[in-house]
Design a protein around this motif. Sequence first.
Motif, PDB file in Angstrom:
ATOM      1  N   THR A 168       0.817  -1.221   0.000  1.00  0.00           N
ATOM      2  CA  THR A 168       0.000   0.000   0.000  1.00  0.00           C
ATOM      3  C   THR A 168       0.849   1.269   0.000  1.00  0.00           C
ATOM      4  O   THR A 168       0.302   2.367  -0.151  1.00  0.00           O
ATOM      5  CB  THR A 168      -0.934   0.039   1.227  1.00  0.00           C
ATOM      6  OG1 THR A 168      -0.151   0.149   2.421  1.00  0.00           O
ATOM      7  CG2 THR A 168      -1.776  -1.221   1.304  1.00  0.00           C
ATOM      8  N   LEU A 169       2.162   1.146   0.179  1.00  0.00           N
ATOM      9  CA  LEU A 169       3.025   2.325   0.158  1.00  0.00           C
ATOM     10  C   LEU A 169       3.197   2.806  -1.289  1.00  0.00           C
ATOM     11  O   LEU A 169       3.577   2.015  -2.163  1.00  0.00           O
ATOM     12  CB  LEU A 169       4.394   2.007   0.766  1.00  0.00           C
ATOM     13  CG  LEU A 169       4.445   1.760   2.275  1.00  0.00           C
ATOM     14  CD1 LEU A 169       5.879   1.448   2.704  1.00  0.00           C
ATOM     15  CD2 LEU A 169       3.922   2.966   3.036  1.00  0.00           C
ATOM     16  N   PRO A 170       2.955   4.076  -1.561  1.00  0.00           N
ATOM     17  CA  PRO A 170       3.005   4.544  -2.950  1.00  0.00           C
ATOM     18  C   PRO A 170       4.414   4.646  -3.533  1.00  0.00           C
ATOM     19  O   PRO A 170       4.623   4.325  -4.710  1.00  0.00           O
ATOM     20  CB  PRO A 170       2.334   5.917  -2.888  1.00  0.00           C
ATOM     21  CG  PRO A 170       2.492   6.363  -1.469  1.00  0.00           C
ATOM     22  CD  PRO A 170       2.462   5.110  -0.639  1.00  0.00           C
ATOM     23  N   VAL A 192       2.186  -2.958 -11.788  1.00  0.00           N
ATOM     24  CA  VAL A 192       2.514  -2.377 -10.473  1.00  0.00           C
ATOM     25  C   VAL A 192       1.814  -1.041 -10.289  1.00  0.00           C
ATOM     26  O   VAL A 192       1.250  -0.760  -9.220  1.00  0.00           O
ATOM     27  CB  VAL A 192       4.038  -2.226 -10.330  1.00  0.00           C
ATOM     28  CG1 VAL A 192       4.388  -1.505  -9.031  1.00  0.00           C
ATOM     29  CG2 VAL A 192       4.711  -3.588 -10.352  1.00  0.00           C
ATOM     30  N   TRP A 193       1.850  -0.197 -11.308  1.00  0.00           N
ATOM     31  CA  TRP A 193       1.218   1.116 -11.197  1.00  0.00           C
ATOM     32  C   TRP A 193      -0.297   0.994 -11.036  1.00  0.00           C
ATOM     33  O   TRP A 193      -0.905   1.708 -10.237  1.00  0.00           O
ATOM     34  CB  TRP A 193       1.583   1.964 -12.405  1.00  0.00           C
ATOM     35  CG  TRP A 193       2.990   2.488 -12.349  1.00  0.00           C
ATOM     36  CD1 TRP A 193       3.731   2.712 -11.222  1.00  0.00           C
ATOM     37  CD2 TRP A 193       3.826   2.827 -13.455  1.00  0.00           C
ATOM     38  NE1 TRP A 193       4.974   3.184 -11.552  1.00  0.00           N
ATOM     39  CE2 TRP A 193       5.070   3.268 -12.918  1.00  0.00           C
ATOM     40  CE3 TRP A 193       3.662   2.813 -14.831  1.00  0.00           C
ATOM     41  CZ2 TRP A 193       6.120   3.687 -13.723  1.00  0.00           C
ATOM     42  CZ3 TRP A 193       4.715   3.223 -15.645  1.00  0.00           C
ATOM     43  CH2 TRP A 193       5.940   3.663 -15.087  1.00  0.00           C
ATOM     44  N   SER A 194      -0.912   0.105 -11.787  1.00  0.00           N
ATOM     45  CA  SER A 194      -2.365  -0.077 -11.660  1.00  0.00           C
ATOM     46  C   SER A 194      -2.725  -0.571 -10.270  1.00  0.00           C
ATOM     47  O   SER A 194      -3.734  -0.153  -9.685  1.00  0.00           O
ATOM     48  CB  SER A 194      -2.867  -1.078 -12.715  1.00  0.00           C
ATOM     49  OG  SER A 194      -2.666  -0.595 -14.018  1.00  0.00           O
ATOM     50  N   ASP A 195      -1.889  -1.468  -9.743  1.00  0.00           N
ATOM     51  CA  ASP A 195      -2.165  -2.035  -8.427  1.00  0.00           C
ATOM     52  C   ASP A 195      -2.119  -0.966  -7.343  1.00  0.00           C
ATOM     53  O   ASP A 195      -3.023  -0.887  -6.496  1.00  0.00           O
ATOM     54  CB  ASP A 195      -1.145  -3.139  -8.129  1.00  0.00           C
ATOM     55  CG  ASP A 195      -1.369  -3.753  -6.755  1.00  0.00           C
ATOM     56  OD1 ASP A 195      -2.375  -4.462  -6.570  1.00  0.00           O
ATOM     57  OD2 ASP A 195      -0.541  -3.504  -5.851  1.00  0.00           O
ATOM     58  N   ILE A 196      -1.075  -0.131  -7.340  1.00  0.00           N
ATOM     59  CA  ILE A 196      -0.972   0.868  -6.279  1.00  0.00           C
ATOM     60  C   ILE A 196      -2.052   1.934  -6.428  1.00  0.00           C
ATOM     61  O   ILE A 196      -2.599   2.425  -5.434  1.00  0.00           O
ATOM     62  CB  ILE A 196       0.436   1.517  -6.242  1.00  0.00           C
ATOM     63  CG1 ILE A 196       0.570   2.404  -4.995  1.00  0.00           C
ATOM     64  CG2 ILE A 196       0.725   2.304  -7.501  1.00  0.00           C
ATOM     65  CD1 ILE A 196       0.371   1.695  -3.687  1.00  0.00           C
ATOM     66  N   ILE A 197      -2.398   2.276  -7.638  1.00  0.00           N
ATOM     67  CA  ILE A 197      -3.455   3.272  -7.855  1.00  0.00           C
ATOM     68  C   ILE A 197      -4.780   2.753  -7.293  1.00  0.00           C
ATOM     69  O   ILE A 197      -5.551   3.496  -6.667  1.00  0.00           O
ATOM     70  CB  ILE A 197      -3.586   3.595  -9.355  1.00  0.00           C
ATOM     71  CG1 ILE A 197      -2.382   4.430  -9.811  1.00  0.00           C
ATOM     72  CG2 ILE A 197      -4.887   4.332  -9.647  1.00  0.00           C
ATOM     73  CD1 ILE A 197      -2.291   4.596 -11.313  1.00  0.00           C
ATOM     74  N   ALA A 198      -5.044   1.457  -7.502  1.00  0.00           N
ATOM     75  CA  ALA A 198      -6.286   0.878  -7.000  1.00  0.00           C
ATOM     76  C   ALA A 198      -6.310   0.836  -5.478  1.00  0.00           C
ATOM     77  O   ALA A 198      -7.383   0.900  -4.864  1.00  0.00           O
ATOM     78  CB  ALA A 198      -6.462  -0.527  -7.569  1.00  0.00           C
ATOM     79  N   ARG A 199      -5.155   0.737  -4.843  1.00  0.00           N
ATOM     80  CA  ARG A 199      -5.086   0.639  -3.386  1.00  0.00           C
ATOM     81  C   ARG A 199      -5.212   1.998  -2.694  1.00  0.00           C
ATOM     82  O   ARG A 199      -5.635   2.071  -1.539  1.00  0.00           O
ATOM     83  CB  ARG A 199      -3.763  -0.014  -2.963  1.00  0.00           C
ATOM     84  CG  ARG A 199      -3.636  -1.479  -3.352  1.00  0.00           C
ATOM     85  CD  ARG A 199      -2.263  -2.023  -2.983  1.00  0.00           C
ATOM     86  NE  ARG A 199      -2.069  -3.383  -3.415  1.00  0.00           N
ATOM     87  CZ  ARG A 199      -2.435  -4.464  -2.719  1.00  0.00           C
ATOM     88  NH1 ARG A 199      -3.021  -4.316  -1.543  1.00  0.00           N
ATOM     89  NH2 ARG A 199      -2.219  -5.678  -3.188  1.00  0.00           N
ATOM     90  N   LEU A 200      -4.832   3.066  -3.375  1.00  0.00           N
ATOM     91  CA  LEU A 200      -4.842   4.387  -2.755  1.00  0.00           C
ATOM     92  C   LEU A 200      -6.247   4.988  -2.766  1.00  0.00           C
ATOM     93  O   LEU A 200      -7.037   4.744  -3.689  1.00  0.00           O
ATOM     94  CB  LEU A 200      -3.868   5.320  -3.477  1.00  0.00           C
ATOM     95  CG  LEU A 200      -2.392   4.941  -3.404  1.00  0.00           C
ATOM     96  CD1 LEU A 200      -1.557   5.864  -4.280  1.00  0.00           C
ATOM     97  CD2 LEU A 200      -1.898   4.998  -1.955  1.00  0.00           C
ATOM     98  N   ASP A 201      -6.540   5.778  -1.757  1.00  0.00           N
ATOM     99  CA  ASP A 201      -7.834   6.456  -1.693  1.00  0.00           C
ATOM    100  C   ASP A 201      -7.969   7.456  -2.838  1.00  0.00           C
ATOM    101  O   ASP A 201      -6.966   7.999  -3.335  1.00  0.00           O
ATOM    102  CB  ASP A 201      -7.991   7.185  -0.359  1.00  0.00           C
ATOM    103  CG  ASP A 201      -8.057   6.212   0.814  1.00  0.00           C
ATOM    104  OD1 ASP A 201      -8.459   5.052   0.601  1.00  0.00           O
ATOM    105  OD2 ASP A 201      -7.698   6.628   1.939  1.00  0.00           O
TER     106      ASP A 201
END
Length: 319
Positions: A168-170, A192-201
């Motif tokens: 979850t760390l950007p 990787v980018w899609s995954d972190i974007i989906a996790r962030l508010d």
Amino acid sequence: MIGFILISAVIGALAAWRLAMPFFKASASGTANRILALAAVPVVLLGALGLYFVNGEPDAPGAPYSEVAARLNATNPEELSPDEQEARLRAILREDRDDLQALTLLGRFLARTERELEAVTFFTRALQIEEDPRILSDLGQALVVLNDGQVTPEAERAFDAAYALDPTLPEPAFFLGAAYYARGDLNGAARVWSDIIARLDAGDPFRAAIAARAADLLSRPQGGPGSDGAAPFADAIAVGAAPEDLANMMVDRLEMRLEDDPDDLSGWLTLARARWMQDEPEAGHAALDRARTRFENNPGALVLISAMQSAFSGEESDG
């Protein structure tokens, strides 16, 4: 002051005596050496006293180190100057070299003040105590800055470990995606980018920043005619085809490739950007609509597509 001078004199005499000892131990025939030894004593002594009178500040108020450390420790950190904050952290580490918080905070302070090499040292010491994802991310970022923005293998290992511990760390996710992108692994970067974007508010500023940057990078054309060792447009080039005709041929070839591999998110973004650059906004929007249909179950990919759409809309309004 007189007492201090006498102490300095004694220290200087002892230093001179130690320097002279090798001469005294010379053979009995070494009379000249013994004379040099005796001469060295007053020379070193005078030198010690001279250094004190030149550089000493007997009238300065001063304070014992313990008193300075106690004052810094008792003061609210927000009221300390940057130099005092650094001194406070170093004082803590003198008392306990394994203080994890002090190691981490000092490393971050050094990184912020463009002393990345020393920061790496403190982050490494901290990680020997605890493998923390944020400290791993700090280490990776310091290494990136230290290497002029390049995600080195050492930095990538740090980001990879941080990402595995806390996805979850950007920052680790962004730089890990950047490492994939630099190697030409666009699918890995997009994943990787899609995954972190989906996790962030939705309101997280990192989310919008990563989406905009990732959409820009993933939509850039990779290579050109013959980039894979072949020359598919060699005949057209040989007969003097116009640059715009070559561009159309490459875009048409990309569309054909996407028919065979519709899960290539970077390909769809590149196609939309190419159509937009060809002054065909409707074709660009159509490419993004097809991408949305394909990635409707991938929230991160949809954000990237929307970021590309926003870029189109901004350029169209400017035009």
